[in-house]
Design a protein around this motif. Structure first.
Motif, PDB file in Angstrom:
ATOM      1  N   GLU A 196       9.647   2.694  -0.163  1.00  0.00           N
ATOM      2  CA  GLU A 196       8.704   3.716   0.286  1.00  0.00           C
ATOM      3  C   GLU A 196       8.111   4.480  -0.894  1.00  0.00           C
ATOM      4  N   ALA A 197       8.952   4.767  -1.893  1.00  0.00           N
ATOM      5  CA  ALA A 197       8.435   5.464  -3.082  1.00  0.00           C
ATOM      6  C   ALA A 197       7.414   4.602  -3.823  1.00  0.00           C
ATOM      7  N   GLN A 198       7.720   3.291  -3.936  1.00  0.00           N
ATOM      8  CA  GLN A 198       6.784   2.402  -4.605  1.00  0.00           C
ATOM      9  C   GLN A 198       5.494   2.258  -3.816  1.00  0.00           C
ATOM     10  N   ALA A 199       5.613   2.177  -2.475  1.00  0.00           N
ATOM     11  CA  ALA A 199       4.417   2.082  -1.635  1.00  0.00           C
ATOM     12  C   ALA A 199       3.576   3.355  -1.736  1.00  0.00           C
ATOM     13  N   ALA A 200       4.245   4.517  -1.760  1.00  0.00           N
ATOM     14  CA  ALA A 200       3.502   5.766  -1.904  1.00  0.00           C
ATOM     15  C   ALA A 200       2.770   5.829  -3.241  1.00  0.00           C
ATOM     16  N   LYS A 201       3.397   5.236  -4.269  1.00  0.00           N
ATOM     17  CA  LYS A 201       2.747   5.216  -5.584  1.00  0.00           C
ATOM     18  C   LYS A 201       1.573   4.246  -5.605  1.00  0.00           C
ATOM     19  N   ASP A 202       1.773   3.068  -4.978  1.00  0.00           N
ATOM     20  CA  ASP A 202       0.732   2.043  -5.012  1.00  0.00           C
ATOM     21  C   ASP A 202      -0.478   2.404  -4.153  1.00  0.00           C
ATOM     22  N   PHE A 203      -0.246   3.080  -3.044  1.00  0.00           N
ATOM     23  CA  PHE A 203      -1.329   3.354  -2.098  1.00  0.00           C
ATOM     24  C   PHE A 203      -1.685   4.835  -2.010  1.00  0.00           C
ATOM     25  N   ALA A 204      -1.369   5.563  -3.078  1.00  0.00           N
ATOM     26  CA  ALA A 204      -1.719   6.984  -3.083  1.00  0.00           C
ATOM     27  C   ALA A 204      -3.230   7.193  -3.106  1.00  0.00           C
ATOM     28  N   LEU A 205      -3.959   6.230  -3.696  1.00  0.00           N
ATOM     29  CA  LEU A 205      -5.417   6.339  -3.809  1.00  0.00           C
ATOM     30  C   LEU A 205      -6.151   5.695  -2.641  1.00  0.00           C
ATOM     31  N   GLN A 206      -5.430   5.362  -1.583  1.00  0.00           N
ATOM     32  CA  GLN A 206      -6.059   4.622  -0.494  1.00  0.00           C
ATOM     33  C   GLN A 206      -7.205   5.407   0.140  1.00  0.00           C
ATOM     34  N   LYS A 207      -6.953   6.654   0.489  1.00  0.00           N
ATOM     35  CA  LYS A 207      -8.000   7.461   1.135  1.00  0.00           C
ATOM     36  C   LYS A 207      -9.168   7.703   0.182  1.00  0.00           C
ATOM     37  N   PHE A 208      -8.842   8.013  -1.076  1.00  0.00           N
ATOM     38  CA  PHE A 208      -9.894   8.268  -2.054  1.00  0.00           C
ATOM     39  C   PHE A 208     -10.738   7.022  -2.301  1.00  0.00           C
ATOM     40  N   ALA A 209     -10.060   5.850  -2.427  1.00  0.00           N
ATOM     41  CA  ALA A 209     -10.790   4.608  -2.668  1.00  0.00           C
ATOM     42  C   ALA A 209     -11.656   4.235  -1.469  1.00  0.00           C
ATOM     43  N   ARG A 210     -11.157   4.475  -0.265  1.00  0.00           N
ATOM     44  CA  ARG A 210     -11.954   4.150   0.922  1.00  0.00           C
ATOM     45  C   ARG A 210     -13.218   5.019   0.989  1.00  0.00           C
TER      46      ARG A 210
ATOM     47  N   LYS B  35     -19.044  -6.988   1.764  1.00  0.00           N
ATOM     48  CA  LYS B  35     -17.882  -7.438   1.001  1.00  0.00           C
ATOM     49  C   LYS B  35     -16.643  -6.610   1.348  1.00  0.00           C
ATOM     50  N   GLY B  36     -15.502  -7.251   1.137  1.00  0.00           N
ATOM     51  CA  GLY B  36     -14.231  -6.593   1.431  1.00  0.00           C
ATOM     52  C   GLY B  36     -13.551  -6.073   0.177  1.00  0.00           C
ATOM     53  N   TYR B  37     -12.552  -5.210   0.388  1.00  0.00           N
ATOM     54  CA  TYR B  37     -11.821  -4.598  -0.731  1.00  0.00           C
ATOM     55  C   TYR B  37     -10.322  -4.654  -0.434  1.00  0.00           C
ATOM     56  N   LEU B  38      -9.568  -4.853  -1.509  1.00  0.00           N
ATOM     57  CA  LEU B  38      -8.102  -4.877  -1.449  1.00  0.00           C
ATOM     58  C   LEU B  38      -7.541  -3.778  -2.332  1.00  0.00           C
ATOM     59  N   LEU B  39      -6.432  -3.199  -1.889  1.00  0.00           N
ATOM     60  CA  LEU B  39      -5.722  -2.201  -2.675  1.00  0.00           C
ATOM     61  C   LEU B  39      -4.295  -2.696  -2.881  1.00  0.00           C
ATOM     62  N   ASN B  40      -4.029  -3.206  -4.099  1.00  0.00           N
ATOM     63  CA  ASN B  40      -2.712  -3.763  -4.427  1.00  0.00           C
ATOM     64  C   ASN B  40      -2.274  -4.825  -3.423  1.00  0.00           C
ATOM     65  N   GLY B  41      -3.210  -5.687  -3.074  1.00  0.00           N
ATOM     66  CA  GLY B  41      -2.905  -6.767  -2.154  1.00  0.00           C
ATOM     67  C   GLY B  41      -3.052  -6.430  -0.692  1.00  0.00           C
ATOM     68  N   ARG B  42      -3.155  -5.166  -0.354  1.00  0.00           N
ATOM     69  CA  ARG B  42      -3.334  -4.740   1.039  1.00  0.00           C
ATOM     70  C   ARG B  42      -4.832  -4.576   1.323  1.00  0.00           C
ATOM     71  N   VAL B  43      -5.224  -4.987   2.514  1.00  0.00           N
ATOM     72  CA  VAL B  43      -6.637  -4.898   2.882  1.00  0.00           C
ATOM     73  C   VAL B  43      -7.041  -3.438   3.031  1.00  0.00           C
ATOM     74  N   LEU B  44      -7.933  -3.023   2.150  1.00  0.00           N
ATOM     75  CA  LEU B  44      -8.477  -1.674   2.256  1.00  0.00           C
ATOM     76  C   LEU B  44      -9.637  -1.631   3.235  1.00  0.00           C
TER      77      LEU B  44
END
Length: 234
Positions: A102-116, A214-223
């Motif tokens: 969970e800590a690693q996921a929070a680190k990897d996807f912390a920018l998810q909202k900003f990137a979207r 076009k599509g976008y990925l965030l650390n392998g997860r579909v953004l």
């Protein structure tokens, strides 16, 4: 004189003549050799008067049975405690692993909202770049002079550079863009959103042939899934 005479007269009486009778010799008694006796537990108990009674034997057996049951109960309790201990260790390790993930996921996807939130700006930038006709971006030798606009060419190059810098910055933080039509892949519902289906000759059924967005990925997860057109031959 009188004492000396009496002493001499009494001296023969205190001596034992050498020829005396054997009856006067002292007799030393001999001890008879005792036959060894073997003592057994039952005989010793009988002699001591402590023979085990049936009541005492039954009581001893009952005590032994009680101790055996108590030992079995303690053994069972120890096994239960060991099982609980092992389960607690397993739960703790699972909690550690889950917390780490969970800590690693929070680190990897912390920018998810900003990137979207930036994706709309990238789409507009890309749409602006593709709206310029290629004839107006050609060199002086390939197009008439009156159709070439130097300012427009410079602006287009500046927008291309801006898009490249923005995409490189997002890529350093795990955001990448993908174009299914350019890759020539089959439709994947996890990564693609089918906008329309149409028959296309010389194309395999289910292949993506057009990318509308076009599509976008965030650390392998579909953004954001890519909006595509899919081949569907009759």
């Amino acid at each position: 004189m009188i004492q000396r005479t009496l002493f001499r007269a009494a001296r023969p009486l205190s001596r034992v003549p050498p020829t005396a009778s054997p009856a006067f010799r002292p007799v030393v008694p001999r001890l008879a050799t005792a036959t060894p006796r073997r003592f057994y537990a039952d005989a010793a108990a009988k002699e001591a008067g402590t023979e085990t009674s049936p009541e005492a034997s039954a009581q001893s057996a009952e005590e032994t049975l009680g101790l055996k049951k108590a030992l079995e109960a303690k053994t069972k309790e120890c096994m239960e405690l060991k099982d609980k201990y092992l389960r607690a260790i397993a739960d703790y390790r699972n909690l550690q692993d889950r917390t780490k993930r969970e800590a690693q996921a929070a680190k990897d996807f912390a920018l998810q909202k900003f990137a979207r939130d930036l994706l709309s700006s990238l789409d507009n930038l890309e749409a602006g770049l593709t709206s310029v006709p290629t004839t107006k971006l050609a060199s002086h030798d390939a197009a008439p002079v009156e159709e070439i606009h130097a300012d427009l060419v410079n602006l287009h190059k500046g927008l291309q550079l801006t898009e490249k810098v923005l995409l490189d910055t997002l890529k350093r933080h795990g955001v990448s863009r993908f174009d299914p039509a350019a890759e020539g892949v089959k439709f994947d519902p996890n990564r693609h959103e089918a906008v329309f289906h149409t028959p296309v000759k010389d194309k395999e059924d289910g292949v993506v042939f057009h990318t509308q967005q076009k599509g976008y990925l965030l650390n392998g997860r579909v953004l954001r899934a890519a909006q595509v057109g899919v081949v569907k031959n009759p």
